[in-house]
Scaffold this active site. Structure first.
Site, short mmCIF file in Angstrom:
data_model
loop_
_atom_site.label_atom_id
_atom_site.label_comp_id
_atom_site.label_asym_id
_atom_site.label_seq_id
_atom_site.Cartn_x
_atom_site.Cartn_y
_atom_site.Cartn_z
N ASP A 107 0.84 -1.19 0.00
CA ASP A 107 0.00 0.00 0.00
C ASP A 107 0.89 1.26 0.00
O ASP A 107 1.71 1.42 -0.90
CB ASP A 107 -0.95 -0.07 1.21
CG ASP A 107 -2.03 0.99 1.20
OD1 ASP A 107 -3.05 0.77 0.53
OD2 ASP A 107 -1.85 2.03 1.88
N ARG A 108 0.78 2.14 0.99
CA ARG A 108 1.61 3.34 1.01
C ARG A 108 3.10 2.98 1.02
O ARG A 108 3.91 3.65 0.37
CB ARG A 108 1.30 4.21 2.24
CG ARG A 108 -0.16 4.54 2.44
CD ARG A 108 -0.78 5.22 1.25
NE ARG A 108 -0.19 6.54 1.00
CZ ARG A 108 -0.47 7.28 -0.08
NH1 ARG A 108 -1.29 6.83 -1.02
NH2 ARG A 108 0.08 8.48 -0.23
N HIS A 152 -11.10 8.32 -0.39
CA HIS A 152 -10.16 8.86 0.59
C HIS A 152 -8.98 9.55 -0.10
O HIS A 152 -8.39 10.49 0.46
CB HIS A 152 -9.65 7.76 1.51
CG HIS A 152 -8.96 6.64 0.83
ND1 HIS A 152 -9.56 5.85 -0.15
CD2 HIS A 152 -7.69 6.15 0.97
CE1 HIS A 152 -8.70 4.95 -0.58
NE2 HIS A 152 -7.56 5.12 0.06
N TYR A 212 -0.85 11.38 2.01
CA TYR A 212 -1.77 11.25 0.88
C TYR A 212 -1.80 12.50 0.02
O TYR A 212 -1.86 12.41 -1.22
CB TYR A 212 -3.18 10.92 1.38
CG TYR A 212 -3.42 9.45 1.57
CD1 TYR A 212 -4.00 8.68 0.56
CD2 TYR A 212 -3.07 8.80 2.75
CE1 TYR A 212 -4.23 7.33 0.72
CE2 TYR A 212 -3.29 7.45 2.93
CZ TYR A 212 -3.87 6.71 1.91
OH TYR A 212 -4.08 5.37 2.07
N HIS A 272 -7.03 -7.05 0.70
CA HIS A 272 -5.95 -6.07 0.56
C HIS A 272 -4.80 -6.32 1.54
O HIS A 272 -3.64 -6.11 1.20
CB HIS A 272 -6.54 -4.67 0.80
CG HIS A 272 -5.54 -3.56 0.75
ND1 HIS A 272 -4.84 -3.22 -0.38
CD2 HIS A 272 -5.13 -2.68 1.72
CE1 HIS A 272 -4.05 -2.19 -0.12
NE2 HIS A 272 -4.20 -1.84 1.14
#
Length: 292
Positions: A107-108, A152, A212, A272
């Site tokens: 993910d990030r 988001h 983000y 995920h």
């Protein structure tokens, strides 16, 4: 409450002016760094890290702005750019004695890993990305009503103030939404671990939003510059990904191949949070990558 990986040592390592990362370190052998995603901490790697540590030095940091790592104020658009966060990881590994290392991110953390591979190709021997597209492609495929799944991304791309206020008003509901929605095996994130993630996230709202927000501006600019320059990932790359291409209408492997000529692209059936939902599959893929 579970906050540490059993059997690992914990260190605070300075990586930039005024910024130190919390890192769990275990095992011995060739090094691999594991980077967590949102809305989590290094703890998400607990199963995978324990297996890899039988024959590798495994380093699991909290990213800048997350967990027990430092959370500098967003001074400009670069404070939480993936370029800055990737430099943190290279500095961390060097401080621990590793000039070259394998790198896997979820993910990030995968976006940080990708940027590290592009910016520091001499340091990254192998690279694994779990369940993201590179930033430029991510924004390109988000369109129409299907983009609602990424609401988001748009919320946290707004100027400082409103996103932080909205999320901060009910952080457990916001972060818990993703922990619930994105997993197909809720038991993979037990109550104490979930509580640790929520606590860490509610204490880091401004820095998570800044991370983000950077992906809507600085990170896009960096990816665009690399694409125009023909800069690609030179090391062996493995991608594990849900079938987002089928859901959103794009060819995920083709998107990745444009960035990574030496690519193994694997579509997974888990949710995920695959290092927790399918740790054996992740370990198998990482061990295979490390032999390439």
């Amino acid at each position: 409450m579970a906050t540490e990986i059993s059997g690992f040592d914990y260190r605070r390592v300075p990586v930039a002016d005024g910024v130190a990362l919390n890192a769990a370190v275990g095992g011995s052998g060739s090094p691999i760094v594991l980077l967590h995603g949102f809305p989590q901490t290094h703890l998400m790697w607990r199963h995978v890290a324990a297996d890899l540590a039988t024959d590798h030095t495994v380093i699991c940091p909290d990213l800048r702005g997350y967990g027990d790592s430092d959370k500098p104020a967003e001074a400009d658009g670069q404070t939480y750019s993936k370029r800055t966060m990737a430099a943190d990881i290279v500095a961390l590994a060097r401080a621990l004695g590793h000039d070259r290392f394998a790198l896997a991110g979820h993910d990030r953390g995968a976006l940080v890993a990708i940027r590290a591979g592009l910016d520091h190709p001499d340091a990254i021997t192998h690279l694994a990305s779990l369940d993201v597209l590179p930033t430029l492609d991510m924004w390109d495929v988000m369109r129409g009503t299907s983009a609602a799944v990424g609401f988001h991304l748009y919320l946290m791309a707004q100027p400082p103030g409103l996103p932080e206020q909205l999320i901060g008003a009910s952080p457990d509901a916001f972060f818990g939404h993703f922990l619930d929605l994105w997993t197909r095996a809720p038991e993979a994130i037990p109550a104490d671990v979930r509580a640790a993630y929520l606590k860490a996230s509610r204490e880091a709202v401004p820095s998570i939003v800044a991370d983000y927000r950077a992906s809507a501006f600085a990170d896009v600019e960096h990816d665009e510059a690399d694409r125009q320059a023909g800069n690609r990932l030179r090391m062996p790359v493995t991608v594990l990904q849900q079938d987002w291409g089928a859901a959103l209408g794009f060819d995920a492997a083709a998107r990745w191949r444009a960035w990574a000529p030496d690519l193994e692209h694997i579509t997974v059936d888990s949710g995920h949070f695959m290092p927790e939902e399918a740790p054996a599959q992740v370990v198998k893929a990482l061990r295979s990558l490390l032999t390439r």
